[in-house]
Design an enzyme around this catalytic site. Structure first.
Site, short mmCIF file in Angstrom:
data_model
loop_
_atom_site.label_atom_id
_atom_site.label_comp_id
_atom_site.label_asym_id
_atom_site.label_seq_id
_atom_site.Cartn_x
_atom_site.Cartn_y
_atom_site.Cartn_z
N ASP A 12 -17.58 -20.04 -1.25
CA ASP A 12 -18.81 -19.38 -1.18
C ASP A 12 -19.21 -18.88 0.27
O ASP A 12 -19.53 -19.63 1.04
CB ASP A 12 -19.98 -20.55 -1.69
CG ASP A 12 -21.38 -19.90 -1.70
OD1 ASP A 12 -21.80 -18.67 -1.16
OD2 ASP A 12 -22.18 -20.49 -2.35
N ASN A 26 -24.45 -2.38 -0.29
CA ASN A 26 -24.31 -0.76 -0.55
C ASN A 26 -25.11 -0.01 0.50
O ASN A 26 -25.86 -0.55 1.26
CB ASN A 26 -25.00 -0.67 -1.86
CG ASN A 26 -26.56 -1.23 -2.01
OD1 ASN A 26 -27.32 -0.86 -1.07
ND2 ASN A 26 -26.86 -1.95 -2.97
N GLY A 34 -23.42 -8.76 -6.93
CA GLY A 34 -21.92 -9.51 -6.20
C GLY A 34 -22.54 -10.40 -4.97
O GLY A 34 -23.64 -11.09 -4.91
N VAL A 35 -21.56 -10.16 -4.15
CA VAL A 35 -21.87 -10.95 -2.85
C VAL A 35 -22.93 -10.39 -1.96
O VAL A 35 -23.69 -11.11 -1.33
CB VAL A 35 -20.55 -10.84 -1.90
CG1 VAL A 35 -20.28 -9.47 -1.24
CG2 VAL A 35 -20.62 -11.91 -0.75
N ASP A 36 -23.25 -9.43 -2.16
CA ASP A 36 -24.56 -8.57 -1.53
C ASP A 36 -25.94 -9.23 -2.19
O ASP A 36 -26.47 -9.75 -1.28
CB ASP A 36 -24.48 -7.16 -1.83
CG ASP A 36 -25.72 -6.42 -0.97
OD1 ASP A 36 -26.18 -6.98 -0.12
OD2 ASP A 36 -25.88 -5.24 -1.50
N SER A 124 -15.11 -4.42 -1.68
CA SER A 124 -14.62 -3.23 -2.61
C SER A 124 -13.69 -3.76 -3.45
O SER A 124 -13.26 -2.93 -4.60
CB SER A 124 -14.01 -2.14 -1.91
OG SER A 124 -15.21 -1.30 -1.24
N TYR A 128 -16.80 -2.19 -7.10
CA TYR A 128 -16.13 -1.14 -6.74
C TYR A 128 -14.57 -0.79 -6.81
O TYR A 128 -14.49 0.39 -6.64
CB TYR A 128 -16.46 -1.06 -5.04
CG TYR A 128 -17.82 -0.87 -4.58
CD1 TYR A 128 -18.90 -1.10 -5.29
CD2 TYR A 128 -18.27 -0.32 -3.47
CE1 TYR A 128 -20.21 -0.78 -5.19
CE2 TYR A 128 -19.31 -0.30 -2.79
CZ TYR A 128 -20.37 -0.50 -3.65
OH TYR A 128 -21.75 0.04 -3.27
#
Length: 177
Positions: A12, A26, A34-36, A124, A128
């Protein structure tokens, strides 16, 4: 300073004890999936406020693909979050140089900040649509070729899934190009 350790782990990224973590953001910089999403959730409201400030000043049209910018880290254990926008395979952004640029630009920002340790996700490789093996190869090549790599002590790829971890392990075990 000397030779940076480059490694891959499953884990994590929001709990990494490094100077900087990289956010697969983004272009809006205002959180996403996701990770964002995980990074914004764990960092708290200060991260979003800093990102809004960037949108109002330096990036009114959003952060371009392949570029990187840093903010503070809010509640995260790191000092900085480096945001980069990976290319989206599904939208026809299939130039490998765009993906490599994410890793290169993030490392440059980290070095400019004085960071000596950095953690990356598989930019990505999730929604993505880029193949994890391609992301791993390009990421490892970009890191190994970075002109300021000697300024770093640790570059860690923190990967969410075992298959993506295996892709990075394979790329790391290959001979440098």
């Amino acid at each position: 300073m000397g030779t940076a350790v480059i490694e891959a782990v499953t884990g994590d990224i929001t709990i990494e004890q490094v100077d900087a973590i990289v956010n697969a953001a983004n272009s809006a910089l205002l959180g996403g999936g996701g990770v964002d999403s995980a990074i914004h959730r764990a960092a708290g409201p200060r991260l979003l406020a800093e990102c809004r400030g960037l949108r109002e000043t330096a990036y009114p049209d959003g952060l371009p693909v392949g570029q990187a910018v840093a903010t503070g880290a809010g509640w995260l254990p790191c000092t900085w979050v480096i945001h980069t926008v990976g290319p989206n395979w599904h939208r026809g952004q299939r130039d490998p140089q765009l993906l490599s640029a994410c890793f290169t630009a993030s490392l440059t920002v980290a070095c400019d900040l004085g960071a000596v340790s950095i953690a990356f996700p598989a930019i990505s490789a999730g929604v993505y649509g880029w193949a994890p093996t391609t992301v791993a190869r390009l990421a490892v090549e970009a890191v190994r070729a970075h002109p300021r790599l000697a300024e770093l002590e640790l570059v860690r790829f923190v990967l969410f899934s075992p298959p993506t971890r295996r892709a990075f392990d394979g790329a790391l075990s290959s001979e440098p190009a």
